[in-house]
Design a protein around this motif. Structure first.
Motif, PDB file in Angstrom:
ATOM      1  N   ARG A  43      -7.940  -5.519   0.642  1.00  0.00           N
ATOM      2  CA  ARG A  43      -9.260  -5.731   1.228  1.00  0.00           C
ATOM      3  C   ARG A  43     -10.182  -4.562   0.875  1.00  0.00           C
ATOM      4  O   ARG A  43      -9.738  -3.420   0.754  1.00  0.00           O
ATOM      5  N   ASP A  44     -11.453  -4.881   0.706  1.00  0.00           N
ATOM      6  CA  ASP A  44     -12.458  -3.878   0.353  1.00  0.00           C
ATOM      7  C   ASP A  44     -13.040  -3.301   1.632  1.00  0.00           C
ATOM      8  O   ASP A  44     -13.646  -4.028   2.430  1.00  0.00           O
ATOM      9  N   SER A  45     -12.870  -2.007   1.816  1.00  0.00           N
ATOM     10  CA  SER A  45     -13.355  -1.356   3.034  1.00  0.00           C
ATOM     11  C   SER A  45     -14.832  -0.992   2.955  1.00  0.00           C
ATOM     12  O   SER A  45     -15.419  -0.554   3.936  1.00  0.00           O
ATOM     13  N   PRO A  50      -9.163   1.508  -0.424  1.00  0.00           N
ATOM     14  CA  PRO A  50      -9.079   0.121   0.060  1.00  0.00           C
ATOM     15  C   PRO A  50      -8.249   0.002   1.325  1.00  0.00           C
ATOM     16  O   PRO A  50      -7.709   0.988   1.845  1.00  0.00           O
ATOM     17  N   LEU A  51      -8.144  -1.232   1.794  1.00  0.00           N
ATOM     18  CA  LEU A  51      -7.384  -1.562   2.985  1.00  0.00           C
ATOM     19  C   LEU A  51      -6.319  -2.599   2.642  1.00  0.00           C
ATOM     20  O   LEU A  51      -6.393  -3.279   1.619  1.00  0.00           O
ATOM     21  N   VAL A  52      -5.347  -2.726   3.543  1.00  0.00           N
ATOM     22  CA  VAL A  52      -4.325  -3.771   3.445  1.00  0.00           C
ATOM     23  C   VAL A  52      -4.498  -4.698   4.635  1.00  0.00           C
ATOM     24  O   VAL A  52      -4.564  -4.242   5.783  1.00  0.00           O
ATOM     25  N   HIS A  53      -4.581  -6.004   4.357  1.00  0.00           N
ATOM     26  CA  HIS A  53      -4.803  -6.995   5.400  1.00  0.00           C
ATOM     27  C   HIS A  53      -3.497  -7.225   6.157  1.00  0.00           C
ATOM     28  O   HIS A  53      -2.534  -7.787   5.626  1.00  0.00           O
ATOM     29  N   THR A  54      -3.468  -6.803   7.423  1.00  0.00           N
ATOM     30  CA  THR A  54      -2.236  -6.862   8.205  1.00  0.00           C
ATOM     31  C   THR A  54      -1.683  -8.278   8.351  1.00  0.00           C
ATOM     32  O   THR A  54      -0.473  -8.484   8.174  1.00  0.00           O
ATOM     33  N   PRO A  55      -2.491  -9.292   8.688  1.00  0.00           N
ATOM     34  CA  PRO A  55      -1.906 -10.644   8.814  1.00  0.00           C
ATOM     35  C   PRO A  55      -1.245 -11.137   7.533  1.00  0.00           C
ATOM     36  O   PRO A  55      -0.201 -11.796   7.590  1.00  0.00           O
ATOM     37  N   THR A  56      -1.837 -10.813   6.381  1.00  0.00           N
ATOM     38  CA  THR A  56      -1.239 -11.235   5.118  1.00  0.00           C
ATOM     39  C   THR A  56       0.057 -10.476   4.871  1.00  0.00           C
ATOM     40  O   THR A  56       1.067 -11.059   4.446  1.00  0.00           O
ATOM     41  N   PRO A  91     -13.796  -8.500   2.608  1.00  0.00           N
ATOM     42  CA  PRO A  91     -13.718  -9.182   1.312  1.00  0.00           C
ATOM     43  C   PRO A  91     -12.415  -8.838   0.587  1.00  0.00           C
ATOM     44  O   PRO A  91     -11.980  -7.683   0.573  1.00  0.00           O
ATOM     45  N   ARG A  92     -11.795  -9.867  -0.007  1.00  0.00           N
ATOM     46  CA  ARG A  92     -10.522  -9.669  -0.695  1.00  0.00           C
ATOM     47  C   ARG A  92     -10.735  -8.827  -1.944  1.00  0.00           C
ATOM     48  O   ARG A  92     -11.737  -8.944  -2.635  1.00  0.00           O
ATOM     49  N   LEU A  93      -9.745  -8.000  -2.239  1.00  0.00           N
ATOM     50  CA  LEU A  93      -9.819  -7.078  -3.364  1.00  0.00           C
ATOM     51  C   LEU A  93      -8.691  -7.411  -4.339  1.00  0.00           C
ATOM     52  O   LEU A  93      -7.517  -7.474  -3.948  1.00  0.00           O
ATOM     53  N   ASP A  94      -9.038  -7.654  -5.594  1.00  0.00           N
ATOM     54  CA  ASP A  94      -8.028  -7.864  -6.621  1.00  0.00           C
ATOM     55  C   ASP A  94      -7.076  -6.674  -6.651  1.00  0.00           C
ATOM     56  O   ASP A  94      -7.491  -5.528  -6.486  1.00  0.00           O
ATOM     57  N   TRP A  95      -5.778  -6.965  -6.873  1.00  0.00           N
ATOM     58  CA  TRP A  95      -4.790  -5.892  -6.782  1.00  0.00           C
ATOM     59  C   TRP A  95      -5.110  -4.729  -7.709  1.00  0.00           C
ATOM     60  O   TRP A  95      -5.003  -3.567  -7.336  1.00  0.00           O
TER      61      TRP A  95
END
Length: 231
Positions: A43-45, A50-56, A91-95
């Protein structure tokens, strides 16, 4: 959703030429889910890191190691200083954009599985091939007979009835390389759970993907910390 071994998927090129036919059907299903979820985790902070989406991450980890072990892993990641977990759906962030912003990750992996293999390779062939692609990755960490069992053991209570060994390893990894390395350990634990027998090929192929996404040197440090607690 496209499958991770197809050209439409961001990991398609990396997996090109990889001996996925060596996986059992159950391992292939788990492997595909692992790769797909990794592409959805960043995730884009709005800032550099960046961030990591906990639910995912929870979904990925729970499918591999179960609910209780997932709770423990996420609790350990959350207690560490400067953790990058978020419940918010930024917003999702490409790896590989994520990797470019994390100093210990490698945003420029090998483009494809280019080492030729015989039609029916044995375990040593595949271990050597992954090591050739990522020379900084120690061969003993690619061996399915070593690290996966240790990672799996960490997720079970020790003689005191706690997961003290898990905390010991996570703290050691964190002291060496910081929070993102502890996050990498969590991914490796999920990969180990998805590499169960029968069949030896799942672990080397999981390591190949993680080396492409994270970097062989970082995996070597994290894996080395994990094995060092046995000595």
């Amino acid at each position: 959703m496209s499958q991770p071994h197809t050209p439409e998927h961001p990991l398609g090129t990396i997996l090109g030429g990889a001996p996925l036919h060596l996986l059992t059907q159950a391992q292939r299903t788990s492997f595909d889910a692992f790769c797909t979820m990794l592409e959805q985790i960043g995730r884009d902070s709005g800032r550099d890191e960046p961030l990591v989406h906990t639910p995912t991450l929870r979904t990925l980890t729970r499918a591999a190691v179960g609910e209780q072990a997932t709770d423990h892993l996420l609790a350990e990641l959350t207690r560490l200083p400067g953790h990058r977990l978020t419940d918010q759906d930024h917003p999702r962030l490409d790896w590989f954009v994520l990797a470019d912003r994390v100093s210990i990750f490698d945003p420029t992996p090998a483009s494809t599985f280019t080492v030729p293999l015989v039609d029916t390779p044995h375990m040593g062939h595949v271990i050597n091939a992954v090591h050739t692609l990522y020379p900084s990755l120690e061969p003993e960490l690619i061996d399915p007979q070593l690290l996966p069992a240790r990672l799996t053991d960490l997720l079970h209570p020790d003689h005191t009835g706690t997961l003290g060994h898990l905390r010991t390893v996570i703290d050691l990894v964190h002291r060496n390389l910081g929070w993102w390395a502890a996050f990498a350990l969590t991914l490796m634990a999920s990969a180990a759970a998805g590499s169960t027998a029968p069949g030896w090929a799942a672990w080397p192929l999981h390591v190949y993907v993680l080396a492409a996404l994270i970097g062989g040197w970082t995996l070597t440090v994290v894996g080395g910390c994990t094995l060092s607690t046995l000595r």
